[in-house]
Design a protein around this motif. Sequence first.
Motif, PDB file in Angstrom:
ATOM      1  N   UNK A 130     -16.563  85.864  16.810  1.00  0.00           N
ATOM      2  CA  UNK A 130     -15.653  86.741  17.562  1.00  0.00           C
ATOM      3  C   UNK A 130     -15.417  86.243  18.993  1.00  0.00           C
ATOM      4  N   UNK A 131     -16.077  85.144  19.383  1.00  0.00           N
ATOM      5  CA  UNK A 131     -16.075  84.776  20.808  1.00  0.00           C
ATOM      6  C   UNK A 131     -14.696  84.330  21.304  1.00  0.00           C
ATOM      7  N   UNK A 132     -13.822  83.911  20.395  1.00  0.00           N
ATOM      8  CA  UNK A 132     -12.457  83.528  20.797  1.00  0.00           C
ATOM      9  C   UNK A 132     -11.578  84.760  21.010  1.00  0.00           C
ATOM     10  N   UNK A 133     -12.013  85.933  20.555  1.00  0.00           N
ATOM     11  CA  UNK A 133     -11.202  87.136  20.787  1.00  0.00           C
ATOM     12  C   UNK A 133     -11.120  87.452  22.282  1.00  0.00           C
ATOM     13  N   UNK A 134     -12.184  87.052  23.007  1.00  0.00           N
ATOM     14  CA  UNK A 134     -12.259  87.398  24.431  1.00  0.00           C
ATOM     15  C   UNK A 134     -12.251  86.171  25.338  1.00  0.00           C
ATOM     16  N   UNK A 135     -12.039  84.981  24.762  1.00  0.00           N
ATOM     17  CA  UNK A 135     -12.093  83.778  25.598  1.00  0.00           C
ATOM     18  C   UNK A 135     -13.463  83.600  26.232  1.00  0.00           C
ATOM     19  N   UNK A 136     -14.518  83.755  25.433  1.00  0.00           N
ATOM     20  CA  UNK A 136     -15.892  83.759  25.974  1.00  0.00           C
ATOM     21  C   UNK A 136     -16.193  82.489  26.769  1.00  0.00           C
TER      22      UNK A 136
ATOM     23  N   UNK B 105     -28.607  96.503  24.257  1.00  0.00           N
ATOM     24  CA  UNK B 105     -28.127  97.716  24.934  1.00  0.00           C
ATOM     25  C   UNK B 105     -26.606  97.748  25.037  1.00  0.00           C
ATOM     26  N   UNK B 106     -25.986  96.567  25.034  1.00  0.00           N
ATOM     27  CA  UNK B 106     -24.518  96.519  25.105  1.00  0.00           C
ATOM     28  C   UNK B 106     -23.855  96.733  23.737  1.00  0.00           C
ATOM     29  N   UNK B 107     -24.633  96.617  22.663  1.00  0.00           N
ATOM     30  CA  UNK B 107     -24.051  96.663  21.312  1.00  0.00           C
ATOM     31  C   UNK B 107     -23.909  98.121  20.872  1.00  0.00           C
ATOM     32  N   UNK B 108     -22.709  98.555  20.513  1.00  0.00           N
ATOM     33  CA  UNK B 108     -22.529  99.962  20.147  1.00  0.00           C
ATOM     34  C   UNK B 108     -23.524 100.448  19.097  1.00  0.00           C
ATOM     35  N   UNK B 109     -23.814  99.638  18.085  1.00  0.00           N
ATOM     36  CA  UNK B 109     -24.752 100.099  17.053  1.00  0.00           C
ATOM     37  C   UNK B 109     -26.212  99.782  17.413  1.00  0.00           C
ATOM     38  N   UNK B 110     -26.453  99.310  18.653  1.00  0.00           N
ATOM     39  CA  UNK B 110     -27.787  99.256  19.260  1.00  0.00           C
ATOM     40  C   UNK B 110     -28.808  98.386  18.533  1.00  0.00           C
TER      41      UNK B 110
ATOM     42  N   UNK C 214     -18.311  92.797  19.924  1.00  0.00           N
ATOM     43  CA  UNK C 214     -17.222  92.156  20.671  1.00  0.00           C
ATOM     44  C   UNK C 214     -16.436  93.168  21.492  1.00  0.00           C
ATOM     45  N   UNK C 215     -16.525  94.445  21.098  1.00  0.00           N
ATOM     46  CA  UNK C 215     -15.814  95.468  21.870  1.00  0.00           C
ATOM     47  C   UNK C 215     -16.417  95.644  23.261  1.00  0.00           C
ATOM     48  N   UNK C 216     -17.734  95.435  23.356  1.00  0.00           N
ATOM     49  CA  UNK C 216     -18.427  95.717  24.620  1.00  0.00           C
ATOM     50  C   UNK C 216     -19.050  94.484  25.260  1.00  0.00           C
ATOM     51  N   UNK C 217     -19.404  93.480  24.465  1.00  0.00           N
ATOM     52  CA  UNK C 217     -20.102  92.312  25.019  1.00  0.00           C
ATOM     53  C   UNK C 217     -19.523  91.022  24.463  1.00  0.00           C
ATOM     54  N   UNK C 218     -18.225  91.034  24.154  1.00  0.00           N
ATOM     55  CA  UNK C 218     -17.601  89.879  23.519  1.00  0.00           C
ATOM     56  C   UNK C 218     -17.650  88.637  24.390  1.00  0.00           C
ATOM     57  N   UNK C 219     -17.538  88.816  25.701  1.00  0.00           N
ATOM     58  CA  UNK C 219     -17.642  87.664  26.598  1.00  0.00           C
ATOM     59  C   UNK C 219     -19.050  87.663  27.171  1.00  0.00           C
ATOM     60  N   UNK C 220     -20.033  87.494  26.228  1.00  0.00           N
ATOM     61  CA  UNK C 220     -21.437  87.774  26.543  1.00  0.00           C
ATOM     62  C   UNK C 220     -21.991  86.940  27.692  1.00  0.00           C
ATOM     63  N   UNK C 221     -21.530  85.683  27.834  1.00  0.00           N
ATOM     64  CA  UNK C 221     -22.125  84.809  28.849  1.00  0.00           C
ATOM     65  C   UNK C 221     -21.855  85.322  30.258  1.00  0.00           C
ATOM     66  N   UNK C 222     -20.720  86.023  30.432  1.00  0.00           N
ATOM     67  CA  UNK C 222     -20.375  86.500  31.777  1.00  0.00           C
ATOM     68  C   UNK C 222     -21.313  87.634  32.212  1.00  0.00           C
ATOM     69  N   UNK C 223     -22.056  88.198  31.251  1.00  0.00           N
ATOM     70  CA  UNK C 223     -23.026  89.243  31.589  1.00  0.00           C
ATOM     71  C   UNK C 223     -24.272  88.648  32.245  1.00  0.00           C
ATOM     72  N   UNK C 224     -24.464  87.338  32.082  1.00  0.00           N
ATOM     73  CA  UNK C 224     -25.638  86.661  32.626  1.00  0.00           C
ATOM     74  C   UNK C 224     -25.386  86.346  34.111  1.00  0.00           C
ATOM     75  N   UNK C 225     -26.284  86.820  34.969  1.00  0.00           N
ATOM     76  CA  UNK C 225     -26.066  86.694  36.415  1.00  0.00           C
ATOM     77  C   UNK C 225     -25.873  85.233  36.835  1.00  0.00           C
ATOM     78  N   UNK C 226     -26.728  84.359  36.319  1.00  0.00           N
ATOM     79  CA  UNK C 226     -26.650  82.956  36.747  1.00  0.00           C
ATOM     80  C   UNK C 226     -25.352  82.303  36.280  1.00  0.00           C
ATOM     81  N   UNK C 227     -24.944  82.615  35.052  1.00  0.00           N
ATOM     82  CA  UNK C 227     -23.691  82.034  34.543  1.00  0.00           C
ATOM     83  C   UNK C 227     -22.521  82.551  35.365  1.00  0.00           C
ATOM     84  N   UNK C 228     -22.567  83.846  35.642  1.00  0.00           N
ATOM     85  CA  UNK C 228     -21.455  84.455  36.401  1.00  0.00           C
ATOM     86  C   UNK C 228     -21.366  83.831  37.789  1.00  0.00           C
TER      87      UNK C 228
END
Length: 313
Positions: A155-161, A236-241, A276-290
């Motif tokens: 799903x990572x291409x849905x958000x341009x991860x 924690x970001x995944x809707x179904x936890x 992918x609805x909430x964390x599809x661009x998962x790498x940007x959630x990482x402080x160092x990557x961001x």
Amino acid sequence: MVSDAAMSFTRDCLKGKVALITGGGSGIGRGITSRFMELGAQTIIVSRKYDRVKSTAEELEKQVGGSCYPVQGDVRDYNAIGKIFDHVMEKFNKVDILINCAAGNFLAMPDKLSYNAFRTVMEIDAHGSFICSQHAFNKSFSKIGGGIIINISMTLHYTGALLQTHAGTAKAGIDAMTKHLAAEWGPCGVRVNGVAPGPIAGTAGMSKLGTSKAPVPHGTSKKNDAGDDELDQLTAFIPLQRLGNQKDIANSVVFLCLPEASFITGHTLVVDGGTWLTAGNFAVLDTAVRKAWVERGKAIRAIANDTEFTSKL
Ligand code: COA
Ligand code: NAP
């Protein structure tokens, strides 16, 4: 969580089917192979490392029962894959189901990725899926009057991860191919669908793409491994936890191969707990990557003496 008993398919629902699974020696492909064997299919698994497919076949035959035939092959090699299909046709008389699961991936910044690295991922994922699909059609489906292809996507291409330009481009191509082949071969009795997994626990995909392995900044890797804290944060970001497991993917693939799905073609089914609805661009959630992402932009704009976004956008 749903118990195994609650999600049973009819026993032997794949009996009489011959399924070839690329990348079936490990991870998600192994999980699909195991489930297919439980449900009565004869399986053939193909990957580059013969030791890996051989030991997986032996283990699964012992643990699950049924039949698993290991074959060494590189999905990028058009002629070699053709010969594998010839051999399998001689041995099993048909291939009913092809699962394109072989892939390669890693985290990399597009400006640092070598051209060979980009091409390698494109060739394994996109070209490999085409090569296997075309041989499956010409050598088996067109002879037996039909067949099923399942392309394992993501799903990572849905958000341009971030850090996934190579794999995202390849999987987007695969998703397009799912639709094209479904349209082309539908009248021949062939259904073509995809399954796009989210993060699946205990797989190479998770260990290779865990953001603690991310290249920051400019090509160097962080040293720590993905730890429990990081997985908890992702969960924690995944809707179904929860993270997914191999059965989540295998059961979805089985469904798409059954007569119950006989009017479904050209579709890619997302199996990700809503990730992918909430964390599809998962790498940007990482402080160092961001931070590396923002700093690279600032540094490049500074070279042009353009520290604010101005006329260049
Ligand atoms: N970051 C950036 N570039 C990388 C890389 C990484 N982590 N790993 C490999 N590459 C580059 C190599 O440096 C090489 O480029 P170069 O010739 O310019 O140096 C290019 O990719 C090909 O690597 P090579 O090891 O020769 O190719 P391969 O065909 O043996 O391996 C890979 C393919 C790279 C995808 C390898 O990781 C692989 O086989 N993976 C299969 C398992 C996997 O990835 N599972 C997860 C699925 S989601
Ligand atoms: P994996 O265990 O590394 O599976 C990849 C498989 O592909 C390996 O068995 C590998 O075997 C095989 N392979 C690689 N290059 C090949 C080639 N050139 N020819 C033939 N076989 C080749 O990783 P995984 O995480 O389970 O991933 C499986 C699939 O799920 C991939 O398509 C991946 O993109 C997708 N996916 C995974 C996740 C996840 O969370 N894990 C999420 C989304 C999508 P050899 O090394 O022996 O060749």
